[in-house]
Design a protein around this motif. Structure first.
Motif, PDB file in Angstrom:
ATOM      1  N   TRP A 247       0.859  -1.199   0.000  1.00 23.39           N
ATOM      2  CA  TRP A 247       0.000   0.000   0.000  1.00 23.39           C
ATOM      3  C   TRP A 247       0.878   1.226   0.000  1.00 23.39           C
ATOM      4  N   SER A 248       0.411   2.269  -0.688  1.00 25.37           N
ATOM      5  CA  SER A 248       1.162   3.517  -0.735  1.00 25.37           C
ATOM      6  C   SER A 248       0.202   4.686  -0.770  1.00 25.37           C
ATOM      7  N   SER A 249       0.587   5.799  -0.174  1.00 22.53           N
ATOM      8  CA  SER A 249      -0.242   7.010  -0.232  1.00 22.53           C
ATOM      9  C   SER A 249      -0.212   7.633  -1.618  1.00 22.53           C
ATOM     10  N   ASN A 250       0.739   7.200  -2.470  1.00 18.35           N
ATOM     11  CA  ASN A 250       0.819   7.653  -3.871  1.00 18.35           C
ATOM     12  C   ASN A 250       0.792   9.169  -3.998  1.00 18.35           C
ATOM     13  N   ALA A 251       1.566   9.811  -3.167  1.00 20.90           N
ATOM     14  CA  ALA A 251       1.587  11.277  -3.189  1.00 20.90           C
ATOM     15  C   ALA A 251       2.297  11.784  -4.449  1.00 20.90           C
ATOM     16  N   SER A 252       1.721  12.784  -5.093  1.00 20.78           N
ATOM     17  CA  SER A 252       2.310  13.358  -6.315  1.00 20.78           C
ATOM     18  C   SER A 252       2.982  14.683  -5.985  1.00 20.78           C
ATOM     19  N   PHE A 253       3.607  14.748  -4.835  1.00 28.23           N
ATOM     20  CA  PHE A 253       4.267  15.972  -4.410  1.00 28.23           C
ATOM     21  C   PHE A 253       5.622  15.606  -3.806  1.00 28.23           C
ATOM     22  N   SER A 254       6.392  16.599  -3.536  1.00 28.76           N
ATOM     23  CA  SER A 254       7.698  16.395  -2.904  1.00 28.76           C
ATOM     24  C   SER A 254       7.816  17.359  -1.735  1.00 28.76           C
ATOM     25  N   VAL A 255       8.107  16.799  -0.568  1.00 28.23           N
ATOM     26  CA  VAL A 255       8.204  17.598   0.647  1.00 28.23           C
ATOM     27  C   VAL A 255       9.661  17.595   1.101  1.00 28.23           C
ATOM     28  N   GLN A 256      10.161  18.759   1.456  1.00 23.80           N
ATOM     29  CA  GLN A 256      11.570  18.839   1.858  1.00 23.80           C
ATOM     30  C   GLN A 256      11.809  18.159   3.197  1.00 23.80           C
ATOM     31  N   ASN A 257      10.959  18.451   4.171  1.00 22.78           N
ATOM     32  CA  ASN A 257      11.109  17.869   5.510  1.00 22.78           C
ATOM     33  C   ASN A 257       9.770  17.258   5.943  1.00 22.78           C
ATOM     34  N   PRO A 258       9.433  16.091   5.393  1.00 23.79           N
ATOM     35  CA  PRO A 258       8.110  15.523   5.668  1.00 23.79           C
ATOM     36  C   PRO A 258       7.994  14.967   7.098  1.00 23.79           C
ATOM     37  N   VAL A 259       6.801  15.097   7.628  1.00 22.33           N
ATOM     38  CA  VAL A 259       6.462  14.532   8.938  1.00 22.33           C
ATOM     39  C   VAL A 259       5.116  13.831   8.808  1.00 22.33           C
ATOM     40  N   ALA A 260       5.042  12.602   9.304  1.00 16.00           N
ATOM     41  CA  ALA A 260       3.756  11.892   9.377  1.00 16.00           C
ATOM     42  C   ALA A 260       3.268  11.984  10.814  1.00 16.00           C
ATOM     43  N   GLU A 261       2.039  12.447  10.979  1.00 17.07           N
ATOM     44  CA  GLU A 261       1.538  12.725  12.330  1.00 17.07           C
ATOM     45  C   GLU A 261       0.097  12.251  12.489  1.00 17.07           C
ATOM     46  N   LEU A 262      -0.178  11.542  13.565  1.00 16.18           N
ATOM     47  CA  LEU A 262      -1.547  11.184  13.928  1.00 16.18           C
ATOM     48  C   LEU A 262      -2.062  12.254  14.874  1.00 16.18           C
ATOM     49  N   ARG A 263      -3.024  13.042  14.398  1.00 18.50           N
ATOM     50  CA  ARG A 263      -3.507  14.181  15.187  1.00 18.50           C
ATOM     51  C   ARG A 263      -4.592  13.737  16.162  1.00 18.50           C
ATOM     52  N   GLU A 264      -4.859  14.617  17.118  1.00 17.78           N
ATOM     53  CA  GLU A 264      -5.794  14.284  18.195  1.00 17.78           C
ATOM     54  C   GLU A 264      -7.207  14.009  17.678  1.00 17.78           C
ATOM     55  N   ASN A 265      -7.585  14.639  16.556  1.00 21.67           N
ATOM     56  CA  ASN A 265      -8.930  14.433  16.005  1.00 21.67           C
ATOM     57  C   ASN A 265      -9.050  13.154  15.188  1.00 21.67           C
ATOM     58  N   GLY A 266      -7.948  12.340  15.110  1.00 24.02           N
ATOM     59  CA  GLY A 266      -7.992  11.084  14.382  1.00 24.02           C
ATOM     60  C   GLY A 266      -7.528  11.181  12.948  1.00 24.02           C
ATOM     61  N   ASN A 267      -7.062  12.344  12.532  1.00 23.22           N
ATOM     62  CA  ASN A 267      -6.596  12.533  11.160  1.00 23.22           C
ATOM     63  C   ASN A 267      -5.103  12.198  11.077  1.00 23.22           C
ATOM     64  N   PHE A 268      -4.736  11.238  10.225  1.00 25.74           N
ATOM     65  CA  PHE A 268      -3.339  10.856  10.003  1.00 25.74           C
ATOM     66  C   PHE A 268      -2.848  11.662   8.803  1.00 25.74           C
ATOM     67  N   VAL A 269      -1.840  12.537   9.000  1.00 19.85           N
ATOM     68  CA  VAL A 269      -1.483  13.517   7.970  1.00 19.85           C
ATOM     69  C   VAL A 269       0.008  13.464   7.637  1.00 19.85           C
ATOM     70  N   ILE A 270       0.318  13.961   6.455  1.00 17.24           N
ATOM     71  CA  ILE A 270       1.698  14.228   6.057  1.00 17.24           C
ATOM     72  C   ILE A 270       1.803  15.742   5.858  1.00 17.24           C
ATOM     73  N   ARG A 271       2.741  16.350   6.539  1.00 17.38           N
ATOM     74  CA  ARG A 271       2.890  17.806   6.463  1.00 17.38           C
ATOM     75  C   ARG A 271       4.369  18.190   6.460  1.00 17.38           C
ATOM     76  N   GLU A 272       4.605  19.459   6.181  1.00 15.88           N
ATOM     77  CA  GLU A 272       5.954  20.006   6.283  1.00 15.88           C
ATOM     78  C   GLU A 272       6.292  20.174   7.757  1.00 15.88           C
ATOM     79  N   GLU A 273       7.492  19.773   8.153  1.00 20.74           N
ATOM     80  CA  GLU A 273       7.868  19.765   9.565  1.00 20.74           C
ATOM     81  C   GLU A 273       7.714  21.137  10.225  1.00 20.74           C
ATOM     82  N   ASN A 274       8.055  22.203   9.515  1.00 20.82           N
ATOM     83  CA  ASN A 274       8.046  23.542  10.101  1.00 20.82           C
ATOM     84  C   ASN A 274       6.778  24.325   9.783  1.00 20.82           C
TER      85      ASN A 274
END
Length: 756
Positions: A48-75
């Protein structure tokens, strides 16, 4: 992904189509910001893959308190700036902050899909989505077939859902604009709520009970037969309180009368009088209904309801109209084109729908005729003179007073009302100042003079009528009849006990009436009638799946626990049976009929009586034979009731070709032989996901119906056993194991017997 409070409740699965059945799986985040799942550390091919069509310089994967699992820029501290999020890829569960709908710009659609089965998270055949076609509404689909729709959103709720009563757990909304349309709910305070679609095609709303540490179902859809999509055909009107449930709207008749009489309602209904748009049609108002399917609709948010009517009347293709938004008064316009499908009556809430009919059948013509008649009457009165009118008024008033004193009023069924004297009425009001008193005039108006069409039941106390108070609240009015086996003592007993009892699983007494010779009790109205109406009817029994049955059994147990232990008065009900369990719109069980209840002092555990009250088939042996009463008497009745709910057969009417035991004896025999599931009603025996829960429930019921009252658990233990998976003791032989120990009737009416 699961809740920290409930690790067994899975709410999101990334690789649902290719699950890993061990703990060897690996989740990795690449340097460019893509999530991958591998079977193990040595397998380099992601399943399985998220198949992201983007490029992040400093990616972070985070499970947020509301239950949303996200990929975001670290800063990046922007709370909604994500490159990828699990909220865009829901599985079978919707929780606070998630969207159900569609983005018209990107083509992204958010919808729920059930698991294939309880062990396989792969997508099943049912989906729950917001359909943006026409005017948006939520739907449940089985493949490409529509099985349920909520009715149109009216700014407050979907028209097919009952009016909310003090919901403090969540708010919900529908957002519609050019870019997207979606439904969303948001939790209030610390409550935890979720919406899901299960493998049976049920949309379920669950909430977490912190004190009990368990999930509780608030409601589910479809909730009854009338929720099944378009069951009554075009212009058909489904009412779950009728038998059969399908009828035609007023001023409409069946298209195929022969098929209709055989229970085939698919052809629907048509107008009694044809439309004639050129000469002029009209509209008829239908209230408290779920609005039809909005597939072919048109809206205008700018005009009011009066302008909406004019617009619809000018367009010969417009078949109905309604207010678009009731949150700001009656604003906006929603119009339907083509046949109106999937209409049902809603007990509380619903909508006002104006349907196109021939002018002679319209509200305008009706109002015109009323005006002409009224004008004629007024003119006649003026011609006869005021003195004659005054004399007529005095005569009518005198006759009305005379009829009231006899307890039989014009338009009310003769012989149903009987009561105590006026002196007793005054005394009652003084004794119960906190219980609202209803005048007989109010109840006559609410029930249309106790019309037979409003009669919804008959018990040992007397007939029960549905009524609507002036504020729109629906009530059930229970009348003491002349032929009742009960009397003043039972009436006062009911008022005394239930007025002081408040619990979600007890029916709520709203007030009483002892106006002259009439005695009546006014209760909250239960749209789903009584439990026996469901489980002892061959057709309706098939509509009750296992979760509903267990929910009802658990509710009865909690109501009894309150009576026995947690209420201000320690109450033994004495007549617990299927006909005394009422069901509200969410199928919550409500214990009713406290006319024969008995209170116990704090240190009192048993009592003896020379007059038995109750119904054979539900009485324990020590009470039926020796008059010994205790809280264990209700426990025995509960056990019988639980067995009846599981299998859909009456205890005393049960017949088996191999032996002469009652239902409880047959259940005990099957349980000893390891064949417990054979007792379960055939329509739910296939629900294999709940097999263990079914067996456990029957086991608990058998513990409750044991011959010896000392061996029976108390209701606190029963509630605990129902809500846990702990080991259970083996049940001994049930009471009345051999047929013929006692002779009696298991009728719905109370059986009052002289003691031995």
């Amino acid at each position: 992904m699961w809740y920290r409070i409930s690790s067994s409740t899975v709410i999101w699965v990334a690789n649902r189509e290719i699950p890993i059945n061990s703990t060897s799986g690996v989740l990795k985040l690449t340097t460019s910001g893509t999530l991958n799942i591998f079977r193990n550390t040595s397998d380099l091919t992601p399943i399985w893959s998220s198949n992201a069509s983007f490029s992040v310089q400093n990616p972070v994967a985070e499970l947020r308190e509301n239950g949303n699992f996200v990929i975001r820029e670290e800063n990046d501290d922007n709370p909604v700036s994500f490159f990828w999020q699990s909220f865009d890829h829901p599985t079978d569960t919707l929780f606070s902050g998630m969207k159900l709908g569609k983005n018209f710009v990107t083509g992204q659609e958010w919808y729920l899909s059930c698991w294939k089965n309880s062990d396989d998270p792969a997508q099943g055949e049912y989906t729950y989505r917001l359909d943006p076609t026409g005017y948006p509404h939520n739907v449940i689909m089985k493949g490409q077939n529509l099985t349920f729709q909520t009715g149109a959103w009216n700014g407050v709720r979907f028209s097919g859902r009952p009016k909310s009563s003090g919901n403090t757990m969540y708010t919900h909304k529908v957002v519609i604009n050019k870019e997207e349309v979606y439904y969303m709910f948001e939790q209030i305070n610390s409550s935890v709520s979720r919406l899901m679609i299960n493998q049976s095609g049920k949309g379920q709303r669950w909430t977490w009970l912190q004190q009990a540490q368990k999930w509780s179902i608030l409601y589910e859809v479809p909730s009854d037969n009338c929720d099944n999509y378009n069951i009554c055909g075009a212009y058909g009107d489904c009412n779950i309180n009728n038998g059969p449930v399908c009828g035609c709207l007023e001023k409409f008749v069946p298209i195929d009368v022969d098929a209709w009489t055989k229970g085939d309602w698919g052809s629907g209904c048509t107008r009694k009088k044809p439309l004639d748009c050129q000469k002029g049609d009209g509209f008829r108002k239908y209230s408290h209904i779920k609005e039809p399917d909005t597939l072919s609709t048109w809206i205008d948010e700018r005009i009011n309801l009066k302008e909406c009517k004019k617009s619809c009347l000018r367009n010969c293709s417009c078949m109905a109209y309604a207010s678009l938004n009731i949150s700001k008064g009656e604003t906006g316009c929603l119009q339907w084109f083509g046949d109106l499908k999937d209409i049902r009556e809603v007990s509380e809430g619903g909508a006002d729908l104006f349907i196109r009919v021939a002018f002679s059948d319209s509200d305008r013509e009706k109002n015109k005729a009323t005006f002409i008649i009224s004008l004629s009457v007024v003119g006649g009165v003026c011609l006869l003179g005021l003195p004659l009118a005054f004399c007529i008024w005095k005569i009518i008033k005198k006759k009305s007073k005379l009829k009231r004193s006899k307890g039989i009023l014009q338009g009310s069924p003769k012989g149903i009302l009987r009561g105590s004297s006026k002196e007793h009425s005054n005394m009652s009001q003084k004794e119960d100042p906190d219980l609202p008193y209803f005048s007989l005039t109010t109840l006559l108006h609410a029930t249309n003079n106790f019309a037979n069409s409003n009669k919804i039941g008959q018990g040992g106390f007397g007939p029960v009528f549905k009524g609507i108070l002036e504020d729109g609240q629906q009530v059930a009015v229970k009348c003491l009849s002349e032929t009742s086996t009960q009397g003043t003592n039972e009436f006062m007993n009911e008022v005394k006990f239930i007025a002081k009892l408040q619990h979600r699983n007890l029916v709520r007494l709203l007030g009483y009436c002892t106006d002259e010779e009439n005695k009546m009790l006014i209760y909250e109205y239960m749209p789903n009638k009584s439990l026996d109406w469901h489980i002892f009817n061959e057709f309706r029994n098939k509509l009750l799946d296992w979760p509903k049955r267990f929910h009802i059994i658990d509710g009865i147990a909690r109501g009894l626990l309150y009576l026995h232990q947690d209420s201000r008065l320690r109450i033994v009900h004495r007549d617990l049976k299927a006909s005394n369990i009422l069901l509200d719109v969410k199928m919550d069980a409500k214990i009713s009929d406290f006319g024969t209840a008995r209170s116990f002092r704090e240190n009192e555990t048993t009592a003896s009586t020379n007059q038995l009250a109750g119904t054979f088939g539900y009485m324990p042996p020590e009470y039926a034979l020796d008059g010994i009463l205790s809280v264990k008497s209700d426990v025995f009745s509960f056990g019988v009731l639980a067995l009846e709910t599981v299998c859909g057969k009456r205890n005393r009417e049960f017949i088996h070709s191999d032996h002469l035991q009652h239902l409880s004896g047959h259940a005990w025999r099957l349980h000893r032989e390891g064949r417990t599931l054979e007792l379960v009603h055939q329509n739910i025996s296939q629900e294999s996901d709940y097999a263990l829960e079914m067996i456990r429930t029957i086991h608990i019921a058998l513990l409750c119906v044991q011959q010896s009252r000392e061996e029976r658990p108390d209701m606190a233990t029963v509630v605990l056993m129902l809500g846990s998976n702990g080991e259970l003791p083996m049940p001994s032989q049930p009471g009345f194991f051999t047929e013929g120990n006692i002779v009696g009737s298991d009728a719905d009416d109370n059986t009052l017997l002289e003691g031995r």
